[in-house]
Design a protein around this motif. Structure first.
Motif, PDB file in Angstrom:
ATOM      1  N   TYR A 488      24.242 -65.579 -46.987  1.00  0.00           N
ATOM      2  CA  TYR A 488      24.690 -64.254 -47.410  1.00  0.00           C
ATOM      3  C   TYR A 488      24.156 -63.215 -46.427  1.00  0.00           C
ATOM      4  N   GLN A 489      24.806 -62.059 -46.425  1.00  0.00           N
ATOM      5  CA  GLN A 489      24.305 -60.906 -45.687  1.00  0.00           C
ATOM      6  C   GLN A 489      24.355 -59.692 -46.598  1.00  0.00           C
ATOM      7  N   GLY A 491      25.214 -55.821 -47.307  1.00  0.00           N
ATOM      8  CA  GLY A 491      26.154 -54.827 -46.820  1.00  0.00           C
ATOM      9  C   GLY A 491      25.484 -53.500 -46.497  1.00  0.00           C
ATOM     10  N   THR A 540      38.175 -63.090 -48.322  1.00  0.00           N
ATOM     11  CA  THR A 540      37.937 -63.537 -46.949  1.00  0.00           C
ATOM     12  C   THR A 540      36.534 -64.129 -46.838  1.00  0.00           C
ATOM     13  N   ARG A 541      36.286 -64.722 -45.697  1.00  0.00           N
ATOM     14  CA  ARG A 541      34.950 -65.283 -45.455  1.00  0.00           C
ATOM     15  C   ARG A 541      33.900 -64.180 -45.503  1.00  0.00           C
ATOM     16  N   GLU A 542      34.235 -63.003 -44.943  1.00  0.00           N
ATOM     17  CA  GLU A 542      33.287 -61.896 -44.965  1.00  0.00           C
ATOM     18  C   GLU A 542      33.022 -61.437 -46.389  1.00  0.00           C
ATOM     19  N   ASP A 543      34.079 -61.417 -47.208  1.00  0.00           N
ATOM     20  CA  ASP A 543      33.899 -61.054 -48.614  1.00  0.00           C
ATOM     21  C   ASP A 543      32.927 -62.015 -49.295  1.00  0.00           C
ATOM     22  N   THR A 545      30.538 -63.765 -48.064  1.00  0.00           N
ATOM     23  CA  THR A 545      29.150 -63.782 -47.569  1.00  0.00           C
ATOM     24  C   THR A 545      28.439 -62.442 -47.709  1.00  0.00           C
ATOM     25  N   THR A 546      29.134 -61.384 -48.127  1.00  0.00           N
ATOM     26  CA  THR A 546      28.539 -60.045 -48.160  1.00  0.00           C
ATOM     27  C   THR A 546      28.187 -59.621 -49.585  1.00  0.00           C
TER      28      THR A 546
END
Length: 560
Positions: A488-489, A491, A540-543, A545-546
């Protein structure tokens, strides 16, 4: 699972004698024996049995028949732990064939061999004292390892290895015998390593009849005969041994002896020998550096890191002093970890155990974590057994006792055996101080009370390490680290919000430090899942992981 039978003459529901328990035992049974004197003559035939003292050294078994051994084993798989054995006119322990392990015992005899092992047995004796008898230890036609044993006050030969025996004596002390310290004949390539042999009426070591032993780094001194005598036809090697105050010559090789004598450098210093010497285990200095790097990578804990590094430095310097023959003070590997929950105590304890392994102080880095329920029993004698069992499982590694202060608190429900657990641990820590590193952990104030629970408890621990609460900034770094490890990251603006949140948390006794960060991230992931499910389309992948500011605010609101 092995069955455990309890022997305690004064306790209802337990067996009154060891013999009664043996009669009821099946293969794999552990017989746990309460402290006391037992006048019994025990014979174990073709069975797999463990006889273990609940309190090491406090179980005394005297042969009921003076002309019989206290314990005899025939073709058995037998373990003896923490027992005192004695027979007036025969061996304290006699073994014919089978497998034998003896640890932390005393074997005393008035006549015969105090310990006699014959008939193809496979044996290991460790941390055991053999006292008195016509002979101390006889190994015949058997294989064995005898390590860190003390053999003393023997009428004749202290140790006899003969007739096909292949045995290793390691870090043993042999002192005070009426003839030879160690006598080997037809004993093949047996070995004597880092032993101390003194006060013998004849040779310290006598080698005869086609025996080719390895005698290394041992100290033979103050003998009426020569230090080492080797007969015709014998071979082997004598390497870096110290021979002092013996009859001349210190090492006597008869004509026809093929033994190679090697002398170590004159400046090597006195080799560490006997039962009190530190074992010279292999060191992995590359692993030490790796583990110290792992410790340094932990967030915060500057004082703890400095203390651990100081301990490791002291261990290394002591080893250098020892190798030069200089005196070395006793160092305790037992530690107190004081501080609030979630401050990394368990993680540091694991790294410390691995460091001791890499430095050769402990044979392995096994980590055994226990709490009050693992140490305290429900009836008299049960607690000592549970505490000893946990200690045995941790041997060679670390015993980590979390919330140790609960042992000194009464449960409020009648009889409480927490104090018995503490008293048992104090004795075990002293008897086996080089075999286990005990780390007790808990709140700072409560740990001070805990250390006052037994007069000898505080002295068993070398140092107290204080684990301070994490600052808000450090908790943010921990949260970022935990999130990254889980893919995870955080935001925009989440770290700023986290700092504000951690700054306002009340730091009372319930404050969990890193656990607070972990629990908050778990709630944020749940909030994210709910948010992503409501999108109406695949994220999405960004969704995925964020973790956003909305996830944090939702988590804080749900927790409030």
């Amino acid at each position: 699972m092995a069955r455990t039978l309890h022997v305690a003459p004064q306790q209802r529901g337990s067996f009154p004698t060891i013999r009664d328990a043996l009669d009821a035992a099946t293969n794999g049974t552990v017989i746990s024996i309460a402290a006391g004197d037992y006048t019994e003559t025990l014979t174990i035939q073709h069975a797999d049995i463990v006889l273990r003292a609940q309190d090491s050294g406090a179980v005394r078994i005297n042969s009921a028949l003076p002309e019989q051994p206290a314990v005899s084993a025939v073709g058995a798989k037998l373990q003896l732990i923490g027992l005192n054995l004695r027979s007036e006119e025969n061996s304290a322990l006699r073994v014919l064939g089978g497998q034998l392990k003896v640890a932390d015992c005393v074997a005393a005899a008035g006549y015969a061999a105090a310990v006699s092992i014959t008939g193809g047995a496979d044996v290991k004796l460790s941390n055991t004292k053999i006292i008195g008898g016509q002979y101390g230890l006889i190994l015949e036609e058997s294989d064995g390892v005898v390590e860190r044993c003390e053999i003393r006050d023997i009428v004749d030969d202290a140790v006899i290895l003969r007739l096909g025996t292949r045995a290793t004596l390691n870090h043993c002390t042999i002192i005070g015998c009426g003839f030879r310290g160690v006598y080997l004949y037809q004993a093949g390539d047996s070995a004597i390593e880092r032993c101390e042999i003194s006060q013998t009426a004849d040779a310290g070591i006598a080698v005869a009849d086609q025996t080719s032993p390895s005698i290394t780094s041992s100290w033979i001194h103050d003998t009426q005969g020569v230090g080492i005598a080797v007969g015709k036809g014998c071979g082997g090697v004598i390497d870096n041994c110290r021979i002092e105050n013996t009859a001349a010559p210190g090492i006597r090789l008869d004509d026809g002896a093929r033994t190679e004598v090697r002398e170590g450098p004159a400046d090597r210093g006195r080799p560490p020998v006997g039962v009190t010497a530190e074992t010279d285990r292999e060191k992995d200095l590359e692993q030490v550096d790796k583990l110290l790097g792992e410790l340094d990578s932990m967030i915060g804990l500057a004082g703890v890191k400095a203390e651990v590094r100081g301990l490791i430095d002291e261990i290394q310097v002591n080893e250098w002093r020892r190798s030069e023959g200089l005196s070395v003070g006793t160092v305790s590997n037992h530690l107190v970890f004081a501080g609030a929950p979630g401050t990394g105590k368990t993680t540091v304890a694991r790294i410390y155990g691995q460091l001791l392994k890499a430095l050769g102080i402990l044979p392995h880095g096994k980590f055994k974590e226990v709490s009050r329920r693992d140490l305290v029993g429900q009836y008299i004698g049960h607690t000592a057994e549970k505490a000893a069992s946990a200690f045995d499982e941790a041997r060679g590694g670390v015993l980590f006792i979390d919330e140790a202060y609960t042992l000194s608190r009464s449960s409020g429900g009648g009889a409480d055996f927490g104090q018995e657990a503490i008293d048992t641990l104090v004795k075990l820590m002293e008897d086996h101080r080089n075999e286990v590193a005990v780390i007790v952990a808990g709140y700072t104030g409560e740990m001070r009370t805990f250390l006052d629970a037994n007069p000898g408890l505080a002295s068993r621990f070398g140092k107290t390490l204080e684990f301070e609460n994490y600052s808000p900034e450090q908790l943010v770094r921990i949260a970022v680290h935990l999130a990254k490890n889980a893919d995870y990251q955080l935001g925009d603006n989440v770290e700023i919000a986290l700092l504000e949140w951690f700054s306002q948390l009340e730091r009372d006794e319930n404050f969990g430090n890193a656990r607070e960060a972990r629990k908050l991230l778990e709630r944020m992931r749940k909030s994210q899942s709910t948010r992503l499910r409501s999108l109406g389309s695949r994220p999405t992948r960004e969704d995925l992981t964020t973790l956003t500011l909305d996830d944090l605010l939702q988590s804080i609101g749900d927790n409030g």
